[in-house]
Scaffold this motif. Structure first.
Motif, PDB file in Angstrom:
ATOM      1  N   ASP A   1      -1.182  -6.297 -14.466  1.00 49.65           N
ATOM      2  CA  ASP A   1      -2.541  -6.629 -14.049  1.00 49.65           C
ATOM      3  C   ASP A   1      -2.787  -8.130 -13.981  1.00 49.65           C
ATOM      4  O   ASP A   1      -3.929  -8.575 -13.931  1.00 49.65           O
ATOM      5  CB  ASP A   1      -3.559  -5.954 -14.969  1.00 49.65           C
ATOM      6  CG  ASP A   1      -3.538  -4.445 -14.821  1.00 49.65           C
ATOM      7  OD1 ASP A   1      -3.616  -3.962 -13.670  1.00 49.65           O
ATOM      8  OD2 ASP A   1      -3.424  -3.753 -15.835  1.00 49.65           O
TER       9      ASP A   1
ATOM     10  N   GLY B   1      -4.482  -1.069  -1.213  1.00 47.93           N
ATOM     11  CA  GLY B   1      -4.886   0.070  -2.032  1.00 47.93           C
ATOM     12  C   GLY B   1      -5.137  -0.362  -3.461  1.00 47.93           C
ATOM     13  O   GLY B   1      -4.873  -1.499  -3.842  1.00 47.93           O
ATOM     14  N   ARG B   2      -5.656   0.576  -4.223  1.00 44.09           N
ATOM     15  CA  ARG B   2      -5.953   0.291  -5.632  1.00 44.09           C
ATOM     16  C   ARG B   2      -4.678   0.041  -6.423  1.00 44.09           C
ATOM     17  O   ARG B   2      -3.652   0.674  -6.176  1.00 44.09           O
ATOM     18  CB  ARG B   2      -6.656   1.482  -6.280  1.00 44.09           C
ATOM     19  CG  ARG B   2      -8.036   1.751  -5.790  1.00 44.09           C
ATOM     20  CD  ARG B   2      -8.713   2.843  -6.585  1.00 44.09           C
ATOM     21  NE  ARG B   2      -7.874   4.031  -6.716  1.00 44.09           N
ATOM     22  CZ  ARG B   2      -8.126   5.031  -7.518  1.00 44.09           C
ATOM     23  NH1 ARG B   2      -9.185   5.003  -8.280  1.00 44.09           N
ATOM     24  NH2 ARG B   2      -7.340   6.073  -7.566  1.00 44.09           N
ATOM     25  N   ALA B   3      -4.774  -0.839  -7.382  1.00 41.26           N
ATOM     26  CA  ALA B   3      -3.660  -1.057  -8.303  1.00 41.26           C
ATOM     27  C   ALA B   3      -3.367   0.239  -9.060  1.00 41.26           C
ATOM     28  O   ALA B   3      -4.299   1.005  -9.365  1.00 41.26           O
ATOM     29  CB  ALA B   3      -4.004  -2.178  -9.283  1.00 41.26           C
ATOM     30  N   HIS B   4      -2.117   0.490  -9.285  1.00 43.84           N
ATOM     31  CA  HIS B   4      -1.637   1.635 -10.067  1.00 43.84           C
ATOM     32  C   HIS B   4      -1.828   2.982  -9.354  1.00 43.84           C
ATOM     33  O   HIS B   4      -1.723   4.023  -9.977  1.00 43.84           O
ATOM     34  CB  HIS B   4      -2.302   1.699 -11.457  1.00 43.84           C
ATOM     35  CG  HIS B   4      -2.276   0.388 -12.171  1.00 43.84           C
ATOM     36  ND1 HIS B   4      -1.138  -0.133 -12.733  1.00 43.84           N
ATOM     37  CD2 HIS B   4      -3.256  -0.525 -12.379  1.00 43.84           C
ATOM     38  CE1 HIS B   4      -1.419  -1.305 -13.271  1.00 43.84           C
ATOM     39  NE2 HIS B   4      -2.701  -1.567 -13.075  1.00 43.84           N
ATOM     40  N   TRP B   5      -2.085   2.983  -8.064  1.00 42.19           N
ATOM     41  CA  TRP B   5      -2.268   4.216  -7.293  1.00 42.19           C
ATOM     42  C   TRP B   5      -1.075   4.348  -6.351  1.00 42.19           C
ATOM     43  O   TRP B   5      -0.838   3.475  -5.522  1.00 42.19           O
ATOM     44  CB  TRP B   5      -3.570   4.146  -6.500  1.00 42.19           C
ATOM     45  CG  TRP B   5      -3.897   5.406  -5.781  1.00 42.19           C
ATOM     46  CD1 TRP B   5      -3.670   5.653  -4.457  1.00 42.19           C
ATOM     47  CD2 TRP B   5      -4.477   6.579  -6.313  1.00 42.19           C
ATOM     48  NE1 TRP B   5      -4.095   6.925  -4.145  1.00 42.19           N
ATOM     49  CE2 TRP B   5      -4.591   7.500  -5.269  1.00 42.19           C
ATOM     50  CE3 TRP B   5      -4.912   6.933  -7.582  1.00 42.19           C
ATOM     51  CZ2 TRP B   5      -5.127   8.768  -5.457  1.00 42.19           C
ATOM     52  CZ3 TRP B   5      -5.450   8.182  -7.757  1.00 42.19           C
ATOM     53  CH2 TRP B   5      -5.559   9.090  -6.719  1.00 42.19           C
TER      54      TRP B   5
ATOM     55  N   GLY C   1       0.807  -1.212   0.000  1.00 42.82           N
ATOM     56  CA  GLY C   1       0.000   0.000   0.000  1.00 42.82           C
ATOM     57  C   GLY C   1       0.843   1.265   0.000  1.00 42.82           C
ATOM     58  O   GLY C   1       2.001   1.255   0.413  1.00 42.82           O
TER      59      GLY C   1
ATOM     60  N   TRP D   1      -1.337  -6.688  -5.563  1.00 42.30           N
ATOM     61  CA  TRP D   1      -1.444  -5.296  -5.113  1.00 42.30           C
ATOM     62  C   TRP D   1      -2.095  -5.312  -3.739  1.00 42.30           C
ATOM     63  O   TRP D   1      -3.243  -5.703  -3.606  1.00 42.30           O
ATOM     64  CB  TRP D   1      -2.292  -4.490  -6.087  1.00 42.30           C
ATOM     65  CG  TRP D   1      -1.691  -4.335  -7.447  1.00 42.30           C
ATOM     66  CD1 TRP D   1      -1.809  -5.206  -8.494  1.00 42.30           C
ATOM     67  CD2 TRP D   1      -0.896  -3.253  -7.909  1.00 42.30           C
ATOM     68  NE1 TRP D   1      -1.122  -4.723  -9.584  1.00 42.30           N
ATOM     69  CE2 TRP D   1      -0.555  -3.516  -9.254  1.00 42.30           C
ATOM     70  CE3 TRP D   1      -0.424  -2.068  -7.329  1.00 42.30           C
ATOM     71  CZ2 TRP D   1       0.220  -2.648 -10.019  1.00 42.30           C
ATOM     72  CZ3 TRP D   1       0.342  -1.214  -8.087  1.00 42.30           C
ATOM     73  CH2 TRP D   1       0.666  -1.502  -9.410  1.00 42.30           C
TER      74      TRP D   1
END
Length: 69
Positions: A51, A61-65, A9, A58
């Protein structure tokens, strides 16, 4: 079996810690950093793995954030 790459995260300062097979790869501040870590580990088709849950988990938290938590 868990994914060999873990993206943790976002930290309070921004960026996400990355491990590859349990070893610390670094702090990614964006997907470009993550791709570079994967390439250094010998995964030259890294963009295609971002992905894929068999390769990357991941967490927290959100992927790619990557922004500060």
């Amino acid at each position: 079996m868990s994914a060999p790459i873990v993206v943790y995260g976002p930290s309070s300062a921004g960026g996400r810690a990355v491990t590859i097979n349990g070893a610390i790869a670094g702090l990614a501040r964006d997907d470009r950093d993550l791709v570079e870590f994967l390439r250094r580990a010998g995964l030259y088709e890294a963009e295609q793995l971002l992905d894929d849950p068999h390769w990357i988990e991941w967490r927290g938290g959100r992927a790619h954030w990557y922004e500060a938590a």
